[in-house]
Design a protein around this motif. Structure first.
Motif, short mmCIF file in Angstrom:
data_model
loop_
_atom_site.label_atom_id
_atom_site.label_comp_id
_atom_site.label_asym_id
_atom_site.label_seq_id
_atom_site.Cartn_x
_atom_site.Cartn_y
_atom_site.Cartn_z
N GLY A 161 0.26 -19.11 46.53
CA GLY A 161 0.86 -17.83 46.18
C GLY A 161 -0.17 -16.71 46.23
O GLY A 161 -1.33 -16.91 45.86
N SER A 162 0.26 -15.57 46.72
CA SER A 162 -0.61 -14.40 46.76
C SER A 162 0.27 -13.16 46.60
O SER A 162 0.98 -12.78 47.54
N GLU A 163 0.27 -12.59 45.41
CA GLU A 163 1.08 -11.41 45.13
C GLU A 163 0.20 -10.30 44.60
O GLU A 163 -0.88 -10.55 44.05
N PRO A 164 0.62 -9.06 44.73
CA PRO A 164 -0.20 -7.95 44.24
C PRO A 164 -0.24 -7.90 42.71
O PRO A 164 0.65 -8.42 42.04
N PHE A 165 -1.28 -7.31 42.19
CA PHE A 165 -1.31 -6.95 40.78
C PHE A 165 -0.45 -5.70 40.59
O PHE A 165 -0.36 -4.85 41.48
N VAL A 166 0.17 -5.59 39.43
CA VAL A 166 0.94 -4.39 39.08
C VAL A 166 0.49 -3.90 37.72
O VAL A 166 -0.15 -4.63 36.95
N CYS A 167 0.85 -2.68 37.42
CA CYS A 167 0.51 -2.08 36.14
C CYS A 167 1.55 -2.46 35.09
O CYS A 167 2.75 -2.46 35.37
N CYS A 168 1.11 -2.83 33.92
CA CYS A 168 2.01 -3.17 32.81
C CYS A 168 1.76 -2.17 31.68
O CYS A 168 0.63 -2.06 31.18
N LEU A 169 2.82 -1.48 31.29
CA LEU A 169 2.70 -0.39 30.33
C LEU A 169 3.72 -0.53 29.22
O LEU A 169 4.81 -1.08 29.43
N ALA A 176 4.79 5.40 32.54
CA ALA A 176 5.92 4.50 32.78
C ALA A 176 7.04 5.19 33.54
O ALA A 176 7.91 4.53 34.11
N ARG A 177 7.03 6.55 33.57
CA ARG A 177 8.07 7.29 34.29
C ARG A 177 7.75 7.45 35.78
O ARG A 177 8.58 7.91 36.55
N LYS A 178 6.53 7.08 36.18
CA LYS A 178 6.13 7.23 37.57
C LYS A 178 6.61 6.03 38.40
O LYS A 178 6.71 4.92 37.90
N ARG A 179 6.86 6.28 39.68
CA ARG A 179 7.24 5.18 40.58
C ARG A 179 6.03 4.32 40.92
O ARG A 179 6.15 3.12 41.09
N LEU A 183 -4.42 3.91 39.21
CA LEU A 183 -5.12 3.18 38.16
C LEU A 183 -6.02 4.11 37.35
O LEU A 183 -6.19 3.93 36.14
N ALA A 184 -6.59 5.14 37.99
CA ALA A 184 -7.47 6.07 37.29
C ALA A 184 -6.76 6.80 36.17
O ALA A 184 -7.39 7.27 35.21
N LEU A 185 -5.43 6.87 36.24
CA LEU A 185 -4.65 7.54 35.21
C LEU A 185 -4.75 6.81 33.86
O LEU A 185 -4.46 7.39 32.82
N LEU A 186 -5.19 5.57 33.89
CA LEU A 186 -5.26 4.77 32.67
C LEU A 186 -6.69 4.65 32.13
O LEU A 186 -6.95 3.82 31.26
N SER A 187 -7.57 5.47 32.63
CA SER A 187 -8.99 5.31 32.29
C SER A 187 -9.28 5.50 30.80
O SER A 187 -10.27 4.96 30.29
N ARG A 257 4.97 -1.26 36.90
CA ARG A 257 4.97 -0.29 38.00
C ARG A 257 3.93 -0.69 39.04
O ARG A 257 2.84 -1.16 38.69
N PRO A 258 4.25 -0.48 40.34
CA PRO A 258 3.25 -0.76 41.37
C PRO A 258 2.04 0.15 41.21
O PRO A 258 2.15 1.27 40.70
N LEU A 259 0.89 -0.35 41.63
CA LEU A 259 -0.32 0.46 41.61
C LEU A 259 -0.37 1.32 42.87
O LEU A 259 -0.17 0.82 43.98
N ALA A 260 -0.62 2.59 42.71
CA ALA A 260 -0.73 3.49 43.85
C ALA A 260 -1.90 3.05 44.73
O ALA A 260 -2.98 2.73 44.24
#
Length: 295
Positions: A161-169, A176-179, A183-187, A257-260
């Motif tokens: 298996g190989s899946e992307p990492f996603v953001c968990c908020l 959480a309102r963003k599509r 990642l820098a938004l969470l610094s 949410r997916p990571l930009a």
């Protein structure tokens, strides 16, 4: 005393006639007589009374017949059991797994395997990657599903298996309102991560992603299970980066949410010790390989 002696004895005990017994055993009478004599010598008492007119079991022979039949039956059962194990139709498969595998195909592979091989017993143990490696090396596991391909040379592995990492908020987090979430938004947020000691590869991947985004995460909490990561985030105690399949957990209070711009992949591997003769394990590996190809 040999099993051939017991078989000769049981046939003679049923026929009570040396000629008929020898015929059933596909042998002549003299070797049969010798076999019975050898058995009586080994037991230490006469099992038959015999003269020119008849053959009859002694009291000791009657008692011995019950035990002899049980021994022969058990030997036949053992022979069948060994053949079934060698053919992979019977046995046990001890499987280790990291928690995320419950959302990455493992349950469906287990259901399929059990449907096709109902007589093979499955044992599951949730362990971190390093614990699985140790267990595989010491013959305490037959198969391991882990989050690293840094394995001892004695182990063989395939990617499953190989899946992307996603953001968990937390659901109330502004991002959480963003599509998609840069990642820098969470610094400035506190992070909840899978323990570095439990899964150093996963921990390092997330740290490297944050560094590539221009910051070092403020790791506030480290836990031992992915579901614990989600639970802590759902309580508003931090944010995290987790493998995408964990979105299917339905954890209330957590938003994914997916990571930009994408990011690293979360990889899992199936590992085993190839030098161990495990036909049941090999059948399970075929199911896993087929499942990976069709995903």
């Amino acid at each position: 005393m040999e099993f051939r002696h017991l078989r000769c004895f049981l046939v003679l005990a049923k026929e009570l006639h040396f000629g008929r017994a020898a015929q059933r055993l596909a042998m002549s009478q003299p070797p049969l007589s010798v076999a019975i004599q050898q058995l009586e010598e080994a037991v230490g008492t006469r099992l038959f009374e015999r003269d020119s007119k008849r053959v009859k079991l002694t009291a000791a022979g009657e008692a011995f017949r019950v035990q002899a039949q049980a021994l022969v039956t058990r030997a036949e059962e053992a022979k069948v059991h060994a053949r079934e194990v060698a053919a992979g139709a019977l046995g046990r498969v001890r499987i280790g797994f990291v928690g995320s595998m419950l959302f990455r195909g493992l349950p469906s592979w287990l259901h399929r395997f059990q449907a096709e091989h109902a007589r093979i017993e499955i044992e599951l143990r949730e362990l971190n990657s390093q614990e699985q490696i140790e267990a595989l090396m010491h013959d305490q596991l037959d198969v391991g599903f882990l989050q690293t391909d840094k394995l001892p040379a004695a182990l063989q592995s395939i990617p499953v298996g190989s899946e992307p990492f996603v953001c968990c908020l937390p659901e109330g987090h502004p991002a959480a309102r963003k599509r998609q979430v840069p990642l820098a938004l969470l610094s400035e947020d506190p992070f909840v991560l899978f323990s570095r000691q439990v899964s150093p590869d996963s921990y390092a991947s997330i740290i490297d992603m944050c560094r590539a985004a221009g910051f070092y995460p403020r790791v506030r909490h480290e836990v031992r299970h992915w579901l614990s990561v989600l639970a802590v985030v759902s309580q508003g105690m931090g944010v995290s980066v987790v493998p995408a399949p964990l979105r299917t957990t339905g954890m209330a209070g957590a938003v994914f949410r997916p990571l930009a711009g994408g990011g690293r992949q979360s990889d899992v591997f199936c590992a085993w010790m190839p030098e161990m003769d495990q036909p049941a394990r090999d059948r399970f590996l075929k199911v896993v390989s087929a499942g990976v190809r069709t995903r």
